[in-house]
Design an enzyme around this catalytic site. Structure first.
Site, PDB file in Angstrom:
ATOM      1  CB  SER A 252     -11.533  -9.649  -0.593  1.00  0.00           C
ATOM      2  OG  SER A 252     -10.516  -9.244  -1.314  1.00  0.00           O
TER       3      SER A 252
ATOM      4  NE  ARG B 155      -3.639  -2.372   2.143  1.00  0.00           N
ATOM      5  CZ  ARG B 155      -3.796  -3.763   1.921  1.00  0.00           C
ATOM      6  NH1 ARG B 155      -2.692  -4.310   1.663  1.00  0.00           N
ATOM      7  NH2 ARG B 155      -4.820  -4.318   1.843  1.00  0.00           N
TER       8      ARG B 155
ATOM      9  CG  ASP C 161      -2.678 -13.922   4.580  1.00  0.00           C
ATOM     10  OD1 ASP C 161      -3.251 -14.443   3.718  1.00  0.00           O
ATOM     11  OD2 ASP C 161      -2.370 -12.736   4.556  1.00  0.00           O
TER      12      ASP C 161
ATOM     13  N   GLY D 219      -0.922 -11.543  -5.499  1.00  0.00           N
ATOM     14  CA  GLY D 219      -2.230 -11.262  -5.860  1.00  0.00           C
ATOM     15  C   GLY D 219      -2.563  -9.539  -5.502  1.00  0.00           C
TER      16      GLY D 219
HETATM   17  C1  S3P Z   1      -4.119  -9.061   1.688  1.00  0.00           C
HETATM   18  C2  S3P Z   1      -5.514  -9.695   1.934  1.00  0.00           C
HETATM   19  C3  S3P Z   1      -5.859 -10.913   1.993  1.00  0.00           C
HETATM   20  C4  S3P Z   1      -4.491 -11.777   2.106  1.00  0.00           C
HETATM   21  C5  S3P Z   1      -3.309 -11.400   1.461  1.00  0.00           C
HETATM   22  C6  S3P Z   1      -3.062 -10.018   1.540  1.00  0.00           C
HETATM   23  C7  S3P Z   1      -3.908  -7.476   1.507  1.00  0.00           C
HETATM   24  O1  S3P Z   1      -6.333 -11.345   0.792  1.00  0.00           O
HETATM   25  O2  S3P Z   1      -4.997 -13.122   2.250  1.00  0.00           O
HETATM   26  O3  S3P Z   1      -2.228 -12.200   1.928  1.00  0.00           O
HETATM   27  O4  S3P Z   1      -2.797  -7.049   1.583  1.00  0.00           O
HETATM   28  O5  S3P Z   1      -5.102  -7.089   1.236  1.00  0.00           O
HETATM   29  P1  S3P Z   1      -7.891 -11.231   0.354  1.00  0.00           P
HETATM   30  O6  S3P Z   1      -8.096 -10.013  -0.009  1.00  0.00           O
HETATM   31  O7  S3P Z   1      -7.969 -11.971  -1.034  1.00  0.00           O
HETATM   32  O8  S3P Z   1      -8.604 -11.786   1.452  1.00  0.00           O
END
Ligand code: S3P
Length: 444
Positions: A171, A27, A330, A94
């Site tokens: 999420s 972020r 996590d 992701g």
């Molecule tokens: C994260 C949110 C989670 C987490 C990932 C990091 C983040 O994923 O599992 O390791 O930094 O916002 P999701 O938003 O898919 O739940």
């Protein structure tokens, strides 16, 4: 692919500073890249994932200086990203792919986002849907006959307008994509989430000078609500990234396994939306002392000490479900990996999201528990793992997933006999120093 040998240990002793938080590093990197001025970040994550975000920001026109002491200087584009010369490579991350999509969708260029084979299979409709409602033009690849859209993602940047969105799944990445898009849209974007996910984006936006309003519901069935006006400009900050509690989780769980462990963790992030783990560790027999705590840019950061205390065998295993599952998402792999050694065992429910992480984490945990001789039940949304078991050393498959590699290195410490972690290099996605730290703290 590298293999790491893990020998059983007697206890865990010493002090440890874990890398800067992965979520916060992403972020700060993205908002610094968009902001005006030069942001200085101390203790930036050493993991490969946040470095994918940094490299993307560089391709979008930010200037980045990486210092040997893990501090980073980012000179942002003052609100205008440039057309990248090549696809934006999100690697295994992701977070990079989903949050960046929201950040860039209003910029007047064409962007392609790509990732490694694991990321290419992960669901991306979850960000395409709200961003499309805001007017974004996003194409996803679809497997033949498949419902789910995934990478490569093509974004044809255009003006966005505000929406009022309710997140259909808990999420933080989706929430962030919408807030980042809302920051630069026309009008006031609102977002409701009925299960509160990590709130680093909210704190980071405020730190970079954005206006944002939050209503946290404390009554059941009332979602937390966020509103962000569009057309805002951000300004550079000086910040220290708190240590990653999801990285610390491996060592907190390891300390639980041995009665005379003593571990001190400093500069640790203790944001309440991430710290449910500390309560679970306490419920499973850990004694946690908070030695110091302070607030920086809305984030709590402190020093903790953990010892383990014997827990009496009870009739019921510890249950993780609902909101708690989302808050621990996590940490579930390592909690599941050590569950057979706990007095009472563990039940994990409502965790179907684990099946679409860097790997299908439910099935890989099951595969590796089985290899170590554990008894358990695998369900579509979780696992039921009885306690008080003895496991043997085994050949572990990380599935190229960092959290699986590290979770089973911890389980291996209490096994009878040695274990081999295949695909151990995956740990570098979030915690490159993991195996060195483990060897330094494990007493044999
Ligand atoms: C994260 C949110 C989670 C987490 C990932 C990091 C983040 O994923 O599992 O390791 O930094 O916002 P999701 O938003 O898919 O739940």
């Amino acid at each position: 692919m590298s293999t790491q040998l893990i020998r059983p240990a007697r206890s865990l002793q010493g002090s440890l500073t874990v890398p800067g938080d992965k979520s916060i590093s992403h972020r700060y990197a993205m908002l610094a890249g968009l902001a005006e001025g030069t942001t200085r970040l101390a203790n930036f994550s050493t993991g490969a994932d946040p470095h994918s975000s940094l490299a993307c920001m560089e391709s979008l026109g930010a200037r980045i200086l990486r210092n040997p002491d893990n501090s980073i200087e980012i000179t942002g584009v003052a609100g205008s990203f440039r057309q990248p010369a090549a696809p934006l490579d999100c690697g295994n991350s992701g977070s990079t792919m989903r949050m960046l999509s929201g950040l860039i969708a209003s910029h007047p260029h064409t962007f392609t986002l790509i990732g490694d084979p694991s990321l290419t299979l992960r669901p991306m409709d979850r960000i395409r849907n709200p961003l499309t409602q805001m007017g974004a033009k996003i194409d996803l690849a679809r497997l033949e006959g498949g419902q789910q859209g995934h990478a490569p993602i093509t974004i044809h940047g255009t003006t966005l307008h505000a929406i009022d969105f309710t997140t259909p799944i808990p999420s933080a990445q989706v929430k962030t994509a919408v807030l980042f898009a809302g920051l630069q849209a026309e009008g006031v974007t609102s977002l409701s989430e009925s299960i509160l996910t990590r709130d680093h984006t909210e704190h980071a936006l405020l730190a970079f000078g954005a206006t944002l309003t939050r209503t946290y519901a404390r009554v059941p069935n009332q979602p937390a609500r966020l509103s962000i006006p569009g057309g805002q400009r951000l300004h550079a900050i000086d910040a220290t990234v708190p240590g990653d509690i999801s990285a610390a989780a491996f060592f907190l769980c390891a300390a639980l396994l041995f009665p005379d462990s003593n571990l001190v963790l400093d500069s640790l992030g203790m944001n309440p939306t991430r710290a449910a783990l500390l309560d679970v560790i306490a419920a499973l027999g850990g004694r946690i002392k908070i030695l110091t705590v302070e607030e920086r840019h809305g984030e709590l950061i402190g020093t903790i000490q953990v010892n383990s205390a014997p827990t009496a065998a009870a009739a019921t295993p510890f249950l993780i479900s609902g909101d708690l599952t989302a808050q621990l998402i996590d940490e579930l792999p390592v909690l599941a990996a050590i569950a057979p050694y706990t007095a009472n065992g563990l039940i994990i429910r409502d965790a179907q999201e684990l099946r679409v992480k860097e790997s299908d984490r439910i099935s890989l945990v099951a595969k590796n528990l089985h290899a170590m001789g554990a008894s358990f039940t695998e369900n579509p949304d979780g696992l039921e793992i009885p306690g008080n078991q003895t496991l043997h050393g085994a050949s572990i498959d990380s599935g190229s997933d960092h959290r699986i590699a590290m979770a089973f290195a911890i389980a291996a410490l209490r096994a009878t006999g040695d274990s081999e972690i295949h695909g151990a290099e995956a740990a570098a996605i979030s915690f490159p120093e993991f195996f060195t730290s483990l060897e330094a703290l494990a007493q044999r």
